[in-house]
Design an enzyme around this catalytic site. Structure first.
Site, mmCIF file in Angstrom:
data_model
loop_
_atom_site.group_PDB
_atom_site.id
_atom_site.type_symbol
_atom_site.label_atom_id
_atom_site.label_comp_id
_atom_site.label_asym_id
_atom_site.label_seq_id
_atom_site.Cartn_x
_atom_site.Cartn_y
_atom_site.Cartn_z
ATOM 1 N NE ARG A 1 -0.808 5.655 10.627
ATOM 2 C CZ ARG A 1 0.435 5.634 10.169
ATOM 3 N NH1 ARG A 1 0.851 4.292 10.184
ATOM 4 N NH2 ARG A 1 0.966 6.450 9.470
ATOM 5 C CB CYS A 2 -1.701 -2.161 11.397
ATOM 6 S SG CYS A 2 -0.494 -1.728 12.729
ATOM 7 C CG MET A 3 -5.134 -4.471 9.338
ATOM 8 S SD MET A 3 -6.729 -5.284 9.830
ATOM 9 C CE MET A 3 -7.803 -4.275 10.342
#
Length: 406
Positions: A395-397
């Site tokens: 999700r962060c990426m």
């Protein structure tokens, strides 16, 4: 004209922006990684291979993958965009007027892909032509940075986040990340895919000092049905939440914003490191974030252009009310206390939902992935031995650009 709309966290994902590891990560060293918000140095080649597997996993699911470096390179083809970026990234006040002018002129003649590489990867004094002479040059080492690298561009989720019919271009909390926002501002203003787009810019696209009103996309979950969940972390402040909430209500893009207070420590730097939405009624959580004593409020319009604040008994109750469901299902981080802490640190809860009940996550989190499987959640595993050392998961990426509602 491309469509850009993100109606939820779990509806069918259709288009996403990623950033493949590049020069910026090659410039991480044991002596500068802490300043640049990394805990360790990565094997850039291996991280790139892992990122390719991540991107191809999305493509195989029919999802359009746009790469930040490509978008930035194409944006630089627009003369106004290039001039604006060079003015903002190479400031007279940072370098002095004569040296800054010389550097801008040299960079302006550079091929655009190479310039994009430096706008994210940084520029050292040793890389500039010997013909550029100045007192500033004479007083610096060749390995000092004129522009510092932006290795956290890897985490495209944070710098901007699409919420229903608009985008927040986020004022970042840490100096090491603040220049990232300028690259995204240029892309959304001038890139052909966005320049004529019919979307709202909620917050962050002004040449002002946002001071304590900081916001990062890892804290923003578009849970759908007119609701947004925002974590108040070490990076996102109540001031930033208020500005975004007011903009969402002004443009009638949300009916409520749930704000939850998070512990202010590294392992909990963003809401999505401890909580993600993975099915209509299901969230992946690290138990600490849903304790009964965690403070939570629901913000709604007060009818006069301001905010009405309601203290919630629990975060779970606030989510159930917002989503109109009787009972939220929580899948907690797997394993015993030690394994759960390790897997949370390795982003077991930071999964990217592709559609209801289907997520992408690191294969190394075996205990949590097993719990997902038993709960009927399909995990598409990706390697993360190197990527995970940056303290960010799938999700962060990823920055969704188009996703269905629920």
């Amino acid at each position: 004209m491309e469509k850009h709309f993100v109606g939820s966290e779990i509806g069918q994902l259709r288009s996403v922006m990623l950033h493949r590891p590049n020069l910026s990560l090659k410039r991480l060293t044991p002596s500068n990684c802490q300043e640049l918000l990394f805990d360790d140095v990565l094997s850039v080649e291996r991280a790139g291979e892992e990122h390719d597997i991540f991107a191809n996993t999305l493509r195989q699911q029919g999802i359009e993958v746009l790469l930040l470096t490509d978008l930035l390179t194409q944006t630089l083809d627009v003369a106004d965009a290039k001039a604006w970026l060079l003015d903002t990234q190479i400031s007279d006040y940072r370098l002095g007027p004569t040296f800054a002018a010389d550097i801008r002129a040299w960079l302006a003649d550079m091929p655009h892909r190479e310039l994009a590489r430096h706008l994210s990867g940084g520029l050292t004094y040793g890389e500039i032509p010997a013909s550029i002479k100045n007192m500033v040059v004479d007083t610096h080492d060749i390995n000092d940075f004129i522009m510092k690298p932006l290795p956290n561009h890897l985490f495209t989720r944070d710098t901007s986040c699409w919420i229903y019919n608009g985008v927040s271009i986020n004022p970042m909390a840490k100096p090491a990340r603040q220049r990232e926002t300028n690259n995204l501002r240029a892309i959304y203003r001038w890139h052909p895919q966005f320049a004529d787009g019919d979307f709202i810019k909620y917050f962050g696209d002004e040449n002002i000092n946002y001071d304590h009103a900081t916001l990062e996309g890892g804290d923003v979950l578009v849970i759908g049905r007119g609701a947004v969940l925002i974590g108040m972390s070490e990076r996102t402040t109540p001031q930033g939440v208020e500005f975004l909430a007011q903009a969402l209500f002004k443009h009638r893009q949300a009916e409520r914003v749930i704000a939850v207070e998070l512990p202010k420590h590294r392992s909990c730097m963003h809401l999505d490191t401890v909580m993600t939405h993975i099915d209509i009624d299901t969230f992946s959580v690290y138990p600490e974030v849903v304790r009964p004593d965690v403070q939570c409020w629901t913000l709604t319009p007060d009818g006069r252009g301001g905010l009405k604040r309601t203290q919630e008994s629990t975060l779970v109750h606030a989510l159930e009310t917002a989503l109109g469901i009787d009972q939220v299902r929580l899948i907690t981080t797997g394993g015993d206390a030690f394994e759960a802490e390790r897997e949370q640190w390795n982003d077991a809860n930071n999964v990217l939902t592709l559609r209801p009940g289907v997520v992408v996550g690191y294969e190394r989190n075996i205990w949590t992935n097993e719990k997902y499987d038993k709960a009927g959640i399909t995990v598409l595993p990706i390697p993360g031995d190197e990527l995970g050392r940056g303290r960010g998961g799938a999700r962060c990426m990823s920055c969704p650009l188009e996703r269905d509602g629920i």
